[in-house]
Design a protein around this motif. Structure first.
Motif, short mmCIF file in Angstrom:
data_model
loop_
_atom_site.label_atom_id
_atom_site.label_comp_id
_atom_site.label_asym_id
_atom_site.label_seq_id
_atom_site.Cartn_x
_atom_site.Cartn_y
_atom_site.Cartn_z
N SER A 109 1.86 1.59 -1.23
CA SER A 109 0.18 1.20 -0.64
C SER A 109 0.07 0.87 0.72
N ASP A 226 -5.94 -6.05 -1.69
CA ASP A 226 -4.83 -5.22 -1.73
C ASP A 226 -4.13 -6.19 -2.84
N TYR A 229 0.34 -7.73 -5.59
CA TYR A 229 0.75 -8.95 -6.80
C TYR A 229 0.26 -8.76 -7.13
N SER A 254 -0.07 -1.05 -6.19
CA SER A 254 1.48 -0.30 -6.12
C SER A 254 1.96 -0.83 -7.17
N SER A 256 5.14 -1.47 -6.37
CA SER A 256 6.27 -2.04 -5.91
C SER A 256 6.48 -3.12 -6.73
N LYS A 257 5.72 -4.40 -6.66
CA LYS A 257 6.09 -5.77 -7.04
C LYS A 257 6.41 -5.22 -8.92
N1 PLP Z 1 0.97 -5.31 0.44
C1 PLP Z 1 1.11 -6.59 0.41
C2 PLP Z 1 0.19 -8.16 -0.02
C3 PLP Z 1 3.13 -6.60 0.06
O1 PLP Z 1 3.36 -7.60 0.20
C4 PLP Z 1 3.36 -5.13 0.15
C5 PLP Z 1 4.81 -5.38 0.51
O2 PLP Z 1 5.67 -6.46 1.15
C6 PLP Z 1 2.44 -4.18 0.34
C7 PLP Z 1 1.03 -4.51 0.36
C8 PLP Z 1 3.38 -2.84 0.86
O3 PLP Z 1 3.75 -2.55 -0.62
P1 PLP Z 1 3.91 -0.86 -1.26
O4 PLP Z 1 4.57 -0.24 -0.40
O5 PLP Z 1 5.33 -0.75 -1.68
O6 PLP Z 1 3.29 -0.44 -2.17
#
Ligand code: PLP
Length: 423
Positions: A109, A226, A229, A254, A256-257
């Motif tokens: 993201s 955003d 999380y 995302s 990711s988390k």
């Molecule tokens: N938004 C928030 C609030 C985040 O904490 C992070 C990463 O720590 C991101 C976006 C970016 O995440 P990613 O690029 O891994 O999807």
């Protein structure tokens, strides 16, 4: 380097994000035993790792599995089957009236924020300049180095509510918001907030979100939520909240988390015009997005398993970790003027050391020399006009993605250092 363009000077310089990451990385190299409460990496959750392993095994067992995961460039908007699976999931679970035309992928993201922010803010053909409004400082530091021009962000101090049990909570100060003033809102090109918020763990209420959304709509600027999380996945929230979406909202998700930061998959949900424009810019920058994340997560969406992973593995893990961290800090800092932001989600605790005699950056340095890595809160007050606000020098962010013994040791050192600092 000589003869760098202005782009080069801006993006090859030491940004706040880079300096921070570099400092954390070096600290770990110098002392690998450092008690690391600094980064934003998701925790290792055994049950989630097992799910990833099962998904990988299924991919390897399929005749075209490797081809689908690694062998094809995705189409510019993203793997059509994955987009269909997402659209259907959002319809079923969030009630969003979306189709695959409302969705595009990103290589994480973070990469999507770069494109979206610069699509809506910066220099315009008519000579005007617009900013991205972060309605409430502190906000995610990762945004701070993504603008193509100076003073790219503006933000507003929060209202602070003191809660029982040594806690506090930030609220959006609507009276100070440029959007509330038709004149000031001319200079705003987009509004963005993280929910839950990195660094504070705040989840702004549904009412506050509805007010922001109405203001953004009235001023005809997009509201970017955003949810890295948040809802619907990975759903690291400890209180009830809705996940509203409409044509003026850009939802950012995302993988990711949930435990897959390495696949670099971000998901943009917006109206089809925004998606079409975003897709062209993303193609220019990336050609195509990674197909590994979509290959892994497609079935989790199709059979709703992503809800089981989010609600039964990821959320309970962090809820427990948050309770442990609060208990440790509350006990260790009982005699210190330290307050914890209401823990409503994400993977961090945000501590406010009231009337701290030194700056939070000095406290960070002192803790680092004692083998504890946290983050100084001042990094997160992006775009705030009142740069001298004492509160911005009194906060720390700590992640609780570490086993209890690590947290115990780190919190004991933190309390001891604070006791010395407060004298
Ligand atoms: N938004 C928030 C609030 C985040 O904490 C992070 C990463 O720590 C991101 C976006 C970016 O995440 P990613 O690029 O891994 O999807």
């Amino acid at each position: 380097l000589q003869q760098l363009s202005s782009f080069g000077q801006r993006f090859c310089a030491d940004s706040g994000t880079f300096t921070l990451m570099d400092d954390l990385g070096k600290a770990l190299t110098v002392n690998p035993d450092m008690l690391f409460l600094g980064g934003g990496n998701p925790a290792r959750i055994e049950a989630v790792e097992y799910e990833i392993k099962l998904a990988l095994e299924a991919i390897l067992a399929a005749p075209d599995g490797i081809q689908k995961m690694y062998g094809n460039y995705q189409s510019p908007q993203g793997d059509p089957e994955f987009l269909e699976a997402l659209a259907s999931y959002f319809q079923r679970h969030c009630g969003w009236p979306v189709t695959s035309a409302n969705i595009a992928l990103a290589n994480g993201s973070q990469a999507a924020f770069f494109v979206l922010f610069n699509m809506f803010a910066g220099d315009f053909e008519d000579g005007s300049r617009k900013q991205v409004l972060l309605p409430m400082a502190p906000e995610y530091i990762g945004y701070s180095s993504s603008g193509l021009c100076d003073e790219f962000f503006c933000s507003v101090k929060p209202q602070i509510e003191i809660l029982p049990g040594n806690q506090f909570k930030y609220h959006v100060d609507f009276d100070q918001l440029p959007l509330s003033d038709p004149g000031a809102s001319q200079g705003i090109g987009a509004v963005c907030l993280s929910r839950p918020t990195n660094p504070t763990g705040n989840v702004i209420s549904d009412d506050e979100l509805a007010r922001l959304s109405a203001l953004a709509c009235a001023r005809q600027v997009p509201l970017i939520i955003d949810a890295a999380y948040g809802l619907p996945f990975p759903g690291i929230l400890f209180s009830d909240a809705g996940a509203p979406w409409d044509d003026n909202t850009v939802y950012m998700l995302s993988l990711s988390k949930i435990g897959l930061p390495g696949v670099r998959t971000g998901i943009v949900v917006a109206n089809p015009e925004v998606i079409a424009a975003y897709t062209k810019a993303n193609t220019a920058l990336n050609l195509a997005c990674s197909s590994a994340g979509p290959a892994l997560a497609k079935h989790w969406l199709q059979n709703d398993h992503i809800n089981t992973i989010s609600r039964q593995m990821v959320q309970p893990y962090y809820a427990q970790a948050s309770r442990t961290a609060i208990e440790l800090i509350t006990n260790a800092c009982a005699d210190l003027p330290v307050k914890i932001h209401a823990p409503q989600g994400a993977i961090f605790l945000w501590l406010w050391c009231q009337d701290l005699p030194i700056s939070s950056q000095e406290l960070y340095q002192r803790l680092k020399t004692r083998g504890v890595l946290v983050l100084s809160g001042h990094h997160f007050f992006i775009g705030l006009e009142d740069s001298g606000w004492p509160h911005a020098q009194q906060c720390l962010r700590i992640t609780y993605c570490q086993p209890r013994p690590v947290l115990e040791q780190a919190v004991a050192i933190l309390a001891d250092e604070l006791t010395q600092v407060y004298g």
